[in-house]
Design a protein around this motif. Structure first.
Motif, PDB file in Angstrom:
ATOM      1  N   ALA A 238       0.815  -1.173  -0.077  1.00 27.36           N
ATOM      2  CA  ALA A 238      -0.084  -0.033   0.003  1.00 27.36           C
ATOM      3  C   ALA A 238       0.898   1.420   0.125  1.00 27.36           C
ATOM      4  O   ALA A 238       1.984   1.066   0.423  1.00 27.36           O
ATOM      5  CB  ALA A 238      -1.004  -0.020   1.285  1.00 27.36           C
ATOM      6  N   ASP A 239       0.240   2.492  -0.275  1.00 28.83           N
ATOM      7  CA  ASP A 239       0.815   3.612  -0.256  1.00 28.83           C
ATOM      8  C   ASP A 239       0.975   4.129   1.507  1.00 28.83           C
ATOM      9  O   ASP A 239       1.782   5.032   1.700  1.00 28.83           O
ATOM     10  CB  ASP A 239       0.122   4.494  -1.042  1.00 28.83           C
ATOM     11  N   LEU A 240      -0.014   3.551   2.088  1.00 32.46           N
ATOM     12  CA  LEU A 240      -0.100   4.097   3.597  1.00 32.46           C
ATOM     13  C   LEU A 240      -0.863   2.939   4.309  1.00 32.46           C
ATOM     14  O   LEU A 240      -1.653   2.177   3.742  1.00 32.46           O
ATOM     15  CB  LEU A 240      -1.017   5.365   3.687  1.00 32.46           C
ATOM     16  N   ILE A 241      -0.219   2.625   5.369  1.00 29.65           N
ATOM     17  CA  ILE A 241      -0.863   1.619   6.437  1.00 29.65           C
ATOM     18  C   ILE A 241      -1.395   2.607   7.522  1.00 29.65           C
ATOM     19  O   ILE A 241      -0.781   3.415   8.205  1.00 29.65           O
ATOM     20  CB  ILE A 241       0.066   0.721   6.986  1.00 29.65           C
ATOM     21  N   ILE A 242      -2.640   1.904   7.834  1.00 26.52           N
ATOM     22  CA  ILE A 242      -3.359   2.886   8.904  1.00 26.52           C
ATOM     23  C   ILE A 242      -3.580   1.552  10.089  1.00 26.52           C
ATOM     24  O   ILE A 242      -4.308   0.499   9.807  1.00 26.52           O
ATOM     25  CB  ILE A 242      -4.537   3.475   8.762  1.00 26.52           C
ATOM     26  N   THR A 243      -3.314   1.695  11.321  1.00 22.82           N
ATOM     27  CA  THR A 243      -3.667   0.956  12.373  1.00 22.82           C
ATOM     28  C   THR A 243      -4.416   1.549  13.375  1.00 22.82           C
ATOM     29  O   THR A 243      -4.370   2.713  13.432  1.00 22.82           O
ATOM     30  CB  THR A 243      -2.229   0.167  12.983  1.00 22.82           C
ATOM     31  N   THR A 244      -5.406   0.756  14.088  1.00 22.26           N
ATOM     32  CA  THR A 244      -6.007   1.375  15.380  1.00 22.26           C
ATOM     33  C   THR A 244      -5.879   0.467  16.249  1.00 22.26           C
ATOM     34  O   THR A 244      -5.908  -0.551  16.291  1.00 22.26           O
ATOM     35  CB  THR A 244      -7.704   1.408  15.056  1.00 22.26           C
ATOM     36  N   GLY A 245      -5.435   1.247  17.635  1.00 23.52           N
ATOM     37  CA  GLY A 245      -5.151   0.529  18.720  1.00 23.52           C
ATOM     38  C   GLY A 245      -3.820   0.006  18.925  1.00 23.52           C
ATOM     39  O   GLY A 245      -3.085  -0.113  17.670  1.00 23.52           O
ATOM     40  N   GLY A 246      -3.341  -0.316  20.102  1.00 25.53           N
ATOM     41  CA  GLY A 246      -2.103  -1.151  20.272  1.00 25.53           C
ATOM     42  C   GLY A 246      -0.878   0.052  20.017  1.00 25.53           C
ATOM     43  O   GLY A 246       0.296  -0.595  19.941  1.00 25.53           O
ATOM     44  N   VAL A 247      -1.014   1.220  20.446  1.00 23.05           N
ATOM     45  CA  VAL A 247       0.019   2.220  20.094  1.00 23.05           C
ATOM     46  C   VAL A 247       0.433   2.817  21.580  1.00 23.05           C
ATOM     47  O   VAL A 247       1.157   3.748  21.510  1.00 23.05           O
ATOM     48  CB  VAL A 247      -0.429   3.213  19.219  1.00 23.05           C
ATOM     49  N   ILE A 272      -2.686  16.443  21.680  1.00 24.85           N
ATOM     50  CA  ILE A 272      -4.119  16.791  21.348  1.00 24.85           C
ATOM     51  C   ILE A 272      -4.750  15.983  22.091  1.00 24.85           C
ATOM     52  O   ILE A 272      -4.515  14.829  22.753  1.00 24.85           O
ATOM     53  CB  ILE A 272      -4.371  16.480  19.865  1.00 24.85           C
ATOM     54  N   LYS A 273      -6.098  16.297  22.442  1.00 21.35           N
ATOM     55  CA  LYS A 273      -7.156  15.495  23.351  1.00 21.35           C
ATOM     56  C   LYS A 273      -8.266  15.426  22.679  1.00 21.35           C
ATOM     57  O   LYS A 273      -9.012  16.607  22.303  1.00 21.35           O
ATOM     58  CB  LYS A 273      -6.929  16.162  24.704  1.00 21.35           C
ATOM     59  N   PRO A 274      -8.927  14.180  22.210  1.00 22.02           N
ATOM     60  CA  PRO A 274      -8.423  12.944  22.382  1.00 22.02           C
ATOM     61  C   PRO A 274      -7.401  12.793  21.121  1.00 22.02           C
ATOM     62  O   PRO A 274      -7.632  13.412  20.042  1.00 22.02           O
ATOM     63  CB  PRO A 274      -9.572  12.144  22.275  1.00 22.02           C
ATOM     64  N   GLY A 275      -6.578  11.589  21.361  1.00 22.04           N
ATOM     65  CA  GLY A 275      -5.723  11.378  20.239  1.00 22.04           C
ATOM     66  C   GLY A 275      -4.161  11.409  20.469  1.00 22.04           C
ATOM     67  O   GLY A 275      -3.444  11.269  19.551  1.00 22.04           O
ATOM     68  N   LYS A 276      -3.820  11.285  21.803  1.00 24.72           N
ATOM     69  CA  LYS A 276      -2.416  11.596  22.052  1.00 24.72           C
ATOM     70  C   LYS A 276      -1.519  10.410  21.560  1.00 24.72           C
ATOM     71  O   LYS A 276      -0.468  10.898  20.881  1.00 24.72           O
ATOM     72  CB  LYS A 276      -2.383  11.602  23.534  1.00 24.72           C
ATOM     73  N   GLU A 285       9.595   0.650   3.613  1.00 22.80           N
ATOM     74  CA  GLU A 285       9.585   1.961   3.198  1.00 22.80           C
ATOM     75  C   GLU A 285       8.133   2.550   3.213  1.00 22.80           C
ATOM     76  O   GLU A 285       7.740   3.583   2.748  1.00 22.80           O
ATOM     77  CB  GLU A 285      10.283   2.118   1.700  1.00 22.80           C
ATOM     78  N   THR A 286       7.225   1.792   3.648  1.00 11.57           N
ATOM     79  CA  THR A 286       5.713   2.034   3.522  1.00 11.57           C
ATOM     80  C   THR A 286       5.478   2.939   4.673  1.00 11.57           C
ATOM     81  O   THR A 286       5.480   2.274   5.861  1.00 11.57           O
ATOM     82  CB  THR A 286       4.738   0.851   3.443  1.00 11.57           C
ATOM     83  N   PRO A 287       4.735   3.995   4.551  1.00  7.69           N
ATOM     84  CA  PRO A 287       4.439   5.046   5.699  1.00  7.69           C
ATOM     85  C   PRO A 287       3.174   4.441   6.398  1.00  7.69           C
ATOM     86  O   PRO A 287       2.612   3.709   5.952  1.00  7.69           O
ATOM     87  CB  PRO A 287       4.113   6.173   5.021  1.00  7.69           C
ATOM     88  N   LEU A 288       3.363   4.423   7.920  1.00  3.50           N
ATOM     89  CA  LEU A 288       2.534   3.955   8.800  1.00  3.50           C
ATOM     90  C   LEU A 288       1.883   5.236   9.743  1.00  3.50           C
ATOM     91  O   LEU A 288       2.554   5.944  10.177  1.00  3.50           O
ATOM     92  CB  LEU A 288       2.775   2.858   9.696  1.00  3.50           C
ATOM     93  N   LEU A 289       0.667   5.182   9.773  1.00  9.47           N
ATOM     94  CA  LEU A 289       0.002   5.957  10.850  1.00  9.47           C
ATOM     95  C   LEU A 289      -0.866   5.064  11.898  1.00  9.47           C
ATOM     96  O   LEU A 289      -1.508   4.311  11.414  1.00  9.47           O
ATOM     97  CB  LEU A 289      -1.022   6.963  10.261  1.00  9.47           C
ATOM     98  N   GLY A 290      -0.326   4.960  13.110  1.00  8.30           N
ATOM     99  CA  GLY A 290      -0.933   4.397  14.141  1.00  8.30           C
ATOM    100  C   GLY A 290      -1.766   5.237  14.872  1.00  8.30           C
ATOM    101  O   GLY A 290      -1.435   6.179  15.628  1.00  8.30           O
ATOM    102  N   LEU A 291      -3.166   4.986  14.919  1.00 10.30           N
ATOM    103  CA  LEU A 291      -4.053   5.714  15.314  1.00 10.30           C
ATOM    104  C   LEU A 291      -4.644   5.280  16.773  1.00 10.30           C
ATOM    105  O   LEU A 291      -4.330   3.841  16.884  1.00 10.30           O
ATOM    106  CB  LEU A 291      -5.260   5.816  14.403  1.00 10.30           C
ATOM    107  N   PRO A 292      -5.270   5.724  17.612  1.00  6.69           N
ATOM    108  CA  PRO A 292      -5.438   5.178  18.896  1.00  6.69           C
ATOM    109  C   PRO A 292      -6.620   4.173  18.803  1.00  6.69           C
ATOM    110  O   PRO A 292      -7.112   4.053  17.468  1.00  6.69           O
ATOM    111  CB  PRO A 292      -5.820   6.520  19.633  1.00  6.69           C
ATOM    112  N   GLY A 293      -7.023   3.532  19.653  1.00  5.47           N
ATOM    113  CA  GLY A 293      -8.117   2.697  19.635  1.00  5.47           C
ATOM    114  C   GLY A 293      -9.611   3.331  20.085  1.00  5.47           C
ATOM    115  O   GLY A 293     -10.439   2.705  19.495  1.00  5.47           O
ATOM    116  N   ASN A 294      -9.672   4.096  20.990  1.00  5.63           N
ATOM    117  CA  ASN A 294     -10.712   4.695  21.086  1.00  5.63           C
ATOM    118  C   ASN A 294     -11.615   5.437  19.855  1.00  5.63           C
ATOM    119  O   ASN A 294     -10.670   6.280  19.200  1.00  5.63           O
ATOM    120  CB  ASN A 294     -10.865   5.782  22.085  1.00  5.63           C
ATOM    121  N   PRO A 295     -12.899   5.150  19.494  1.00  7.95           N
ATOM    122  CA  PRO A 295     -13.359   5.652  18.247  1.00  7.95           C
ATOM    123  C   PRO A 295     -13.496   6.910  18.146  1.00  7.95           C
ATOM    124  O   PRO A 295     -13.167   7.364  16.730  1.00  7.95           O
ATOM    125  CB  PRO A 295     -14.765   5.032  18.427  1.00  7.95           C
TER     126      PRO A 295
END
Length: 397
Positions: A238-247, A272-276, A285-295
């Motif tokens: 992919a051009d970008l990987i997005i994960t939710t939770g586990g960060v 920031i709050k929420p989203g720290k 070489e693939t960029p990754l954004l690890g997002l929080p788990g709370n929706p």
């Protein structure tokens, strides 16, 4: 913790703009990003035309008012008119081209037709009344949209108005999404003790599709380091990987160590709050954004960070727009992080806040019209103006 501005600067700098393009039919263009500057090749409208049903005349011929003139032609929209002779009138309909020699249109309501239908009595009017001028909407050579512009439905209509059946856009950004957490269950399945339904997957998939992306769904990773690493490896196409939770830093949070093992972690924690616990790194070489788990934190970090990155890939670096609204509420405590409150615009044009601002209350986002921005260290007094990100199609999608 990094500031949001510093984090977004890192993301924009890391986003390598797409170079692959494709030509697509205009009807398939909504939501896509232009790969070229688009200039008008014609005027819109292409000629002076009537804004009303009525009569095309020379204003000087009816200057005295209640003037009877012979009707010498009828001009329908789409037909070519004959030149208008002095001292005569042309019956004309909305959208029809103005004949040469005419300089105004008297609307039908200000006219009286003779019993034989051959003459019309017209009230006096001003030169240019009820005429849409050639090019008054778009003029030939005008820049319509720039490279990187994301096309909304009305944009597609504007392009149709200049006669283009196809356009050149960037290929779709490929985004792999991965949820983490043994507690996650797909909708339709029974919930066991300690389990919740996986709303984040549906939020990301829907929002990314609306952004014009191609979604690669990696499913849900088991809460082990090996399982998380295996899932992340599958996303490298992919051009970008997005994960939710586990960060975060819990014993069952494996995204951070997995990213460190498979690549690099370039940024972690944003003020920031929420989203720290927002992480940015690379799997190979693939960029990754690890997002929080709370929706709610997923929603806000998607809006602020993911959308910024995807727009940068599409040669678009415009910031999210905000508008000021007066607060209907006060706050007594400040935070060391910029706070994004879910708010609704009242009938008085102010903003009220949702009662429970917990990052787990997803219904607050569905209720809200926008996110009010409370700067770090600040409190709010009732009536104070706050900048608000409006959650309309332009801001969120």
């Amino acid at each position: 913790m990094k500031s949001l501005a510093d984090t977004l600067a890192i993301l924009v700098a890391a986003a390598k703009p797409l170079t692959s393009t494709e030509s697509i039919p205009l009807l398939a263009a909504a939501g896509r990003y232009l790969a070229e500057d688009l200039h008008a090749t014609i005027n819109v409208p292409p000629a002076d035309n009537s804004a009303m049903d009525g009569y095309a005349v020379r204003a000087e011929d009816i200057a005295s008012g209640d003037t009877w003139l012979p009707i010498t032609q009828t001009i329908n929209a789409g037909s070519a008119p004959e030149p208008l002779a002095a001292g005569s009138a042309a019956r004309i309909f909305t959208g029809a081209e103005i004949p040469s020699g005419a300089d105004t249109v008297v609307m039908q309501e200000n006219s009286e037709r003779s019993t034989d239908g051959r003459q019309v009595k017209l009230a006096a009017t001003q030169v240019g009344d009820n005429i849409r001028r050639c090019g008054q909407d778009i003029h030939q050579g005008q820049l319509i949209f720039a490279t990187g512009h994301r096309l909304a439905a009305v944009d597609v209509a504007v392009i149709a108005a200049i006669g283009l059946p196809t356009i050149t856009v960037f290929r779709r950004v490929r985004v792999a999404i991965l949820a983490t957490g043994n507690e996650l269950v797909e909708p339709g399945q029974p919930l066991a003790t300690g389990q919740i339904y996986n709303s984040n997957r549906y939020l990301l998939h829907t929002a990314l599709t609306a952004l014009g992306c191609e979604v690669i769904d990696l499913g849900t990773a088991e809460d082990t380091l090996a399982g998380t690493e295996a899932a992340l490896r599958r996303g490298q196409e992919a051009d970008l990987i997005i994960t939710t939770g586990g960060v975060s830093v819990g014993e069952a949070d494996f995204v951070k160590p997995a990213v460190t093992n498979l690549g690099t972690l370039e940024s972690w924690k944003v003020a920031i709050k929420p989203g720290k616990p927002l992480a940015f790194g690379r799997i190979g070489e693939t960029p990754l954004l690890g997002l929080p788990g709370n929706p709610v934190a997923v929603f806000i970090t998607f809006l602020l960070a993911v959308k910024t990155f995807i727009r940068a890939l599409n040669h678009n670096r415009e910031p999210l727009p905000t508008r000021p609204f007066a607060a209907e509420f006060s706050t007594s405590k400040s935070s060391d992080r910029t706070n994004y409150l879910r708010v609704k615009i009242t009938t008085e044009g102010q903003i009220s806040r949702f009662g429970n601002q917990s990052s787990g209350v997803l219904s607050s986002v569905a209720w809200a019209d926008g996110l009010a921005i409370i700067p770090a260290g600040a409190t709010v007094q009732s009536g104070e103006p706050l900048q608000v990100i409006l959650l309309n199609d332009y801001a969120f999608l």
